[in-house]
Design an enzyme around this catalytic site. Structure first.
Site, mmCIF file in Angstrom:
data_model
loop_
_atom_site.group_PDB
_atom_site.id
_atom_site.type_symbol
_atom_site.label_atom_id
_atom_site.label_comp_id
_atom_site.label_asym_id
_atom_site.label_seq_id
_atom_site.Cartn_x
_atom_site.Cartn_y
_atom_site.Cartn_z
ATOM 1 N N ASN A 225 1.053 -1.150 -0.072
ATOM 2 C CA ASN A 225 -0.065 0.043 -0.128
ATOM 3 C C ASN A 225 0.903 1.371 0.058
ATOM 4 O O ASN A 225 2.153 1.243 -0.112
ATOM 5 C CB ASN A 225 -1.037 0.054 1.044
ATOM 6 N N ASP A 294 -4.206 -6.512 4.502
ATOM 7 C CA ASP A 294 -5.281 -7.587 5.084
ATOM 8 C C ASP A 294 -5.213 -9.122 4.409
ATOM 9 O O ASP A 294 -5.584 -9.983 5.245
ATOM 10 C CB ASP A 294 -6.767 -6.881 4.800
ATOM 11 N N LYS A 358 -11.858 -4.207 18.338
ATOM 12 C CA LYS A 358 -10.574 -4.616 18.569
ATOM 13 C C LYS A 358 -10.103 -4.339 20.067
ATOM 14 O O LYS A 358 -8.905 -4.362 20.334
ATOM 15 C CB LYS A 358 -9.809 -3.755 17.694
#
Length: 431
Positions: A225, A294, A358
């Site tokens: 990314n 991911d 999370k």
């Protein structure tokens, strides 16, 4: 802002011209400014310049007989018995900008061999700020870094230099922060918004992740990314400055490794996961700023994948470990966890879900499409979420655009407070 007595020390550096802007701006804002110059500083800017900007005699030497600058007002000043002790007592805040490597070394060692260093040694109350300016190699030298750390321990706030092309044409970190940034730091200290003569994270272990991950397709290609690691590195550097022992788990970036920080270099998400697992148990505060991929290819080709006339290729992906979720599930009482989230739609809704799922104590979210908040920028615009009494209704704050360095400062100040609260609650339960 309440007007203040600002004592500005100027040392030998080409960045001395920026000190003229500081003196001018502070005077226009209504502050009283006194300037103390070293002999080397006078090779770059004349004392008369600062006298004209501040309407106050510039301090240049311990004794009037030593003056060769022709600054008559400065000589007359000494006839009224104003000296380094008087200036030290007068000042509300002491700022050394630019601070050369030589001056930093003297401050760290307590040397008082001229007007400025004698004044510094006599100044024992109130905030004090160092703004380093020097060649990249001089700044990176272990001796300079040791001296800066000594100054931090002595209560100095360090306004870190910027990276870029320097006057010597070298490229790297060493260029003094721009006047606006220094003025903002001084304003915060005068307001008392930030801890000035303290190290709020002293004795704490801080774990930071930063940068992208790379997931190899074959020996040539990989999935990744646009993360540059700037946010995570800014957090690691500022945590170090606030007294923490810092471990930085970094994906592949082009940034210089921060001095005084334990850097663990990784490439893939799985490597980052293992590094976090190794360091997490000892961390008091963990900040997950990395942009972790991911997914990864289900299989990695041992050889370069050839086109061979094909118009398309099917790529099977599998999930990578969710490092933030693992940390949230495995954190012990007394640990503080902060996550990051970059979104392109429904920022608050998606961030709230991530905060809860999370098990974060704080989540910093931004929108990729917001100007000044994207990848590779030096600034950020964030929304900060903390758990509320009702999971579906977290506390939400919108922080305006600021430099990533300033954002790191504000985040860590908040997290230091959260950590104290969490540790205090745990101590009460145990007692």
């Amino acid at each position: 802002m309440t007007t203040a007595h600002i004592l500005l020390g100027v040392t030998g550096s080409i960045a001395a011209f920026k000190a003229c802007h500081l003196a001018s701006d502070w005077s226009k804002q209504g502050h009283e400014v006194r300037v103390v110059m070293t002999a080397a500083a006078q090779e770059f800017v004349t004392p008369l310049t600062f006298t004209s900007l501040t309407h106050t005699p510039t301090r240049t030497a311990m004794f009037a007989a030593q003056r060769t600058d022709g600054d008559v007002s400065a000589t007359a000043m000494h006839s009224t018995q104003i000296n380094h002790v008087d200036d030290a007592k007068w000042a509300d805040i002491l700022v050394v900008a630019p601070a050369s490597a030589d001056s930093i070394a003297k401050i760290a060692c307590g040397i008082a061999d001229d007007q400025l260093t004698s004044t510094i040694l006599a100044y024992d109350e109130g905030p004090k700020v160092l703004c380093p300016a020097m060649n990249v190699h001089m700044y990176a030298n272990a001796v300079t870094q040791r001296n800066l750390q000594t100054c931090r321990e002595l209560g100095w706030t360090i306004v870190e230099p910027e990276s870029g092309m320097l006057a010597c044409r070298d490229i790297g970190k060493g260029r003094m922060e721009e006047p606006a940034g220094i003025e903002a730091a001084v304003a915060d200290l005068l307001h008392g918004d930030l801890p000035d003569n303290s190290l709020p994270l002293k004795g704490r272990n801080v774990l930071v992740t930063a940068g992208p991950t790379q997931e190899p397709l074959d020996p040539v290609r990989y999935l990744t990314n646009h993360s540059t690691g700037k946010m995570g590195y800014a957090i690691a550097e500022r945590a170090r400055d606030m007294g923490a022992k810092v471990t930085l788990v970094s994906g592949p970036v082009s940034l210089q490794a921060p001095h005084g920080v334990d850097v663990v270099n990784v490439r893939s998400a799985q490597e980052m996961f293992r590094a976090v697992q190794d360091a997490f148990a000892n961390a008091d505060i963990t900040i997950m700023a990395a942009a972790v991929g991911d997914f990864r290819p289900a299989e990695r080709s041992a050889e370069k994948i050839k086109k061979n006339g094909r118009e398309r290729i099917t790529l099977e992906l599998v999930s990578n470990p969710d490092i933030l979720a693992w940390a949230g599930t495995n954190k012990r009482d007394g640990q503080t966890l902060c996550g990051f989230a970059m979104e392109t739609q429904d920022l608050e809704g998606n961030a709230a879900k991530k905060l809860a799922s999370k098990h974060c104590d704080m989540l910093v979210a931004n929108d990729l499409r917001t100007p000044g908040a994207g990848f590779a920028a030096d600034t950020n615009v964030v929304t900060v979420l903390r758990p509320g009494s009702i999971p579906e209704r977290p506390h939400i704050e919108h922080w305006q655009k600021m430099s990533k360095r300033n954002l790191a400062e504000r985040m860590l100040t908040e997290l230091a407070g959260l950590h104290v609260d969490v540790a205090g609650e745990q101590g009460s339960q145990e007692s």
